[in-house]
Design a protein around this motif. Sequence first.
Motif, PDB file in Angstrom:
ATOM      1  N   ALA A 175       0.793  -1.229   0.109  1.00  0.00           N
ATOM      2  CA  ALA A 175      -0.013  -0.135   0.129  1.00  0.00           C
ATOM      3  C   ALA A 175       0.769   1.291  -0.042  1.00  0.00           C
ATOM      4  CB  ALA A 175      -0.947   0.056   1.145  1.00  0.00           C
ATOM      5  N   THR A 176       1.984   1.208   0.571  1.00  0.00           N
ATOM      6  CA  THR A 176       2.920   2.442   0.839  1.00  0.00           C
ATOM      7  C   THR A 176       3.882   2.644  -0.260  1.00  0.00           C
ATOM      8  OG1 THR A 176       2.995   2.174   3.253  1.00  0.00           O
ATOM      9  CG2 THR A 176       4.481   3.410   2.383  1.00  0.00           C
ATOM     10  N   LEU A 177       4.344   1.518  -0.690  1.00  0.00           N
ATOM     11  CA  LEU A 177       5.427   1.608  -1.650  1.00  0.00           C
ATOM     12  C   LEU A 177       5.110   1.380  -3.105  1.00  0.00           C
ATOM     13  CD1 LEU A 177       8.036  -0.333   0.003  1.00  0.00           C
ATOM     14  CD2 LEU A 177       7.912   2.036  -0.013  1.00  0.00           C
ATOM     15  N   ILE A 178       3.854   0.728  -3.283  1.00  0.00           N
ATOM     16  CA  ILE A 178       3.581   0.230  -4.730  1.00  0.00           C
ATOM     17  C   ILE A 178       2.263   1.127  -5.100  1.00  0.00           C
ATOM     18  CG2 ILE A 178       2.649  -1.400  -6.261  1.00  0.00           C
ATOM     19  CD1 ILE A 178       4.163  -3.621  -4.624  1.00  0.00           C
ATOM     20  N   HIS A 200      -3.662  15.326  -7.970  1.00  0.00           N
ATOM     21  CA  HIS A 200      -4.390  16.444  -8.223  1.00  0.00           C
ATOM     22  C   HIS A 200      -5.816  16.224  -8.221  1.00  0.00           C
ATOM     23  CE1 HIS A 200      -5.532  14.351 -12.124  1.00  0.00           C
ATOM     24  NE2 HIS A 200      -4.190  13.884 -12.177  1.00  0.00           N
ATOM     25  N   PRO A 201      -6.631  17.282  -7.739  1.00  0.00           N
ATOM     26  CA  PRO A 201      -7.980  17.048  -7.621  1.00  0.00           C
ATOM     27  C   PRO A 201      -8.686  16.395  -8.774  1.00  0.00           C
ATOM     28  CG  PRO A 201      -7.361  19.262  -7.066  1.00  0.00           C
ATOM     29  CD  PRO A 201      -6.263  18.601  -7.742  1.00  0.00           C
ATOM     30  N   ILE A 202      -9.883  15.644  -8.671  1.00  0.00           N
ATOM     31  CA  ILE A 202     -10.519  14.905  -9.906  1.00  0.00           C
ATOM     32  C   ILE A 202     -11.813  14.837  -9.168  1.00  0.00           C
ATOM     33  CG2 ILE A 202      -8.300  13.705 -10.711  1.00  0.00           C
ATOM     34  CD1 ILE A 202      -9.859  11.009  -9.395  1.00  0.00           C
ATOM     35  N   ARG A 262      -4.415  10.541  -4.104  1.00  0.00           N
ATOM     36  CA  ARG A 262      -3.291  10.149  -3.198  1.00  0.00           C
ATOM     37  C   ARG A 262      -3.544  10.699  -1.752  1.00  0.00           C
ATOM     38  NH1 ARG A 262       2.832  11.555  -5.254  1.00  0.00           N
ATOM     39  NH2 ARG A 262       2.011  10.314  -6.918  1.00  0.00           N
ATOM     40  N   THR A 263      -4.280  11.574  -1.652  1.00  0.00           N
ATOM     41  CA  THR A 263      -4.449  11.995  -0.339  1.00  0.00           C
ATOM     42  C   THR A 263      -5.230  11.180   0.580  1.00  0.00           C
ATOM     43  OG1 THR A 263      -4.214  14.611  -0.861  1.00  0.00           O
ATOM     44  CG2 THR A 263      -5.647  13.875   1.311  1.00  0.00           C
TER      45      THR A 263
END
Length: 414
Positions: free
Chosen positions: A149-152, A160-162, A171-172
């Motif tokens: 979950a962290t590295l891949i 960016h906002p979608i 990503r957030t």
Amino acid sequence: MFEPHSLILGFVVALGVGLLIGIDRERKKGEGPGRGAAGLRTFTLASLAGATAAAAGGDFLLAATVLGVAAFAGLSYWHARDSDPGLTTETALVATTLLGGLAVREPGFAAGVGVMVAVLLNARVALHRFVRSMLTDGEMHDLLIFAAATLIVLPLLPDHPIGPYGALNLRTIWLVVILVMGVGALGYIAVRIVGPRFGLPLAGLASGFISSSATIGAMGARAAREPQLLKPAAAGAALSSVATVVQLGLLIGATDLEALKALALPLLFAGATAVVYGGAFILWALRQDRGRVEETAGSAFSLRTALVFAAILAAVLLLAAALQDWMGEAGVILAAGAAGFADTHAPAISVASLVAEGRLAPPAAVIPVLAAFSTNTITKMVFAFSAGGPRFALYVVPGQLLMLAAAWAALLIA
């Protein structure tokens, strides 16, 4: 060209790294004919050779030096492969040479990496014991999930906002999922390290990082089954709210620091109240027969719970953005309060995300977050009554109300 003072610093760091790693290898190389091939002097010279190569000939000479050291390390391994099949010392020797070369250019970074290498080498016994004896298959599975979950996954997500109203940043959202899993795992590790002898209060604090509402329900059910554990269970329920406040601060701070600054006083007041209330119950509970508390079992975290959390967060972000577009700041308060019945953190992070994106001023984030905190307190009180009965609720509910009152009272001081 390297400045004289930077060269001196680089060589000093290279010397220190070589000595630090070499001391550990010297202590483990043994004595007599069967001793290891590399010790204090070899590692120190290898580090200084890397520094000299980097300073005198740049990348080409450093690469040639590293290859030469690697060749000698390979010959050493070939010679000792029957008595010592490991490659730790040989690998460390090559790494030390590279760190010596790095020290000439980035002395601070090289020093930090050198210390980490020395720590890893020195912790061999503890690490082997942990991996072979303490780490279970389930925990290894959880570790791999967390690493993936962290590295891949995280690096592949767009930053960016979608979506509608540009309300979603994948990503957030995924970073929050990672934080939820990580904080839950920290609570799990705390119980594993300390053990069950501290009883339900510690278990409640650790479990609160996963879900305070669920923890209160579980503690209530335990108290209903075993009335003699009522006070320890109440202490665990109270301390789960401490975890809620700590986790809330961590997640809001990771989303937007300005939002955390605006909410710092309410969170501090609520957390301090929970600590005092829970601490009083701990002192009371530790004098009681704590009974048998089960060892931590199952998963370090729930991926399903984290994904559900992400779905709630995305839905709240969309709802908050839509209501803000239609009703202004009043819509954000309404959305956060409604979502708070299910979970405090998702609406709080949603509000902090609005602050991070410039849609909401930091001071305007306080009321929506406290609205979510308030409605979630109602959920906790319902859980206390339904799972633990009136007597358990009599112990737990006053603490929840005092926390809520302290959080809102902080607005009068700010």
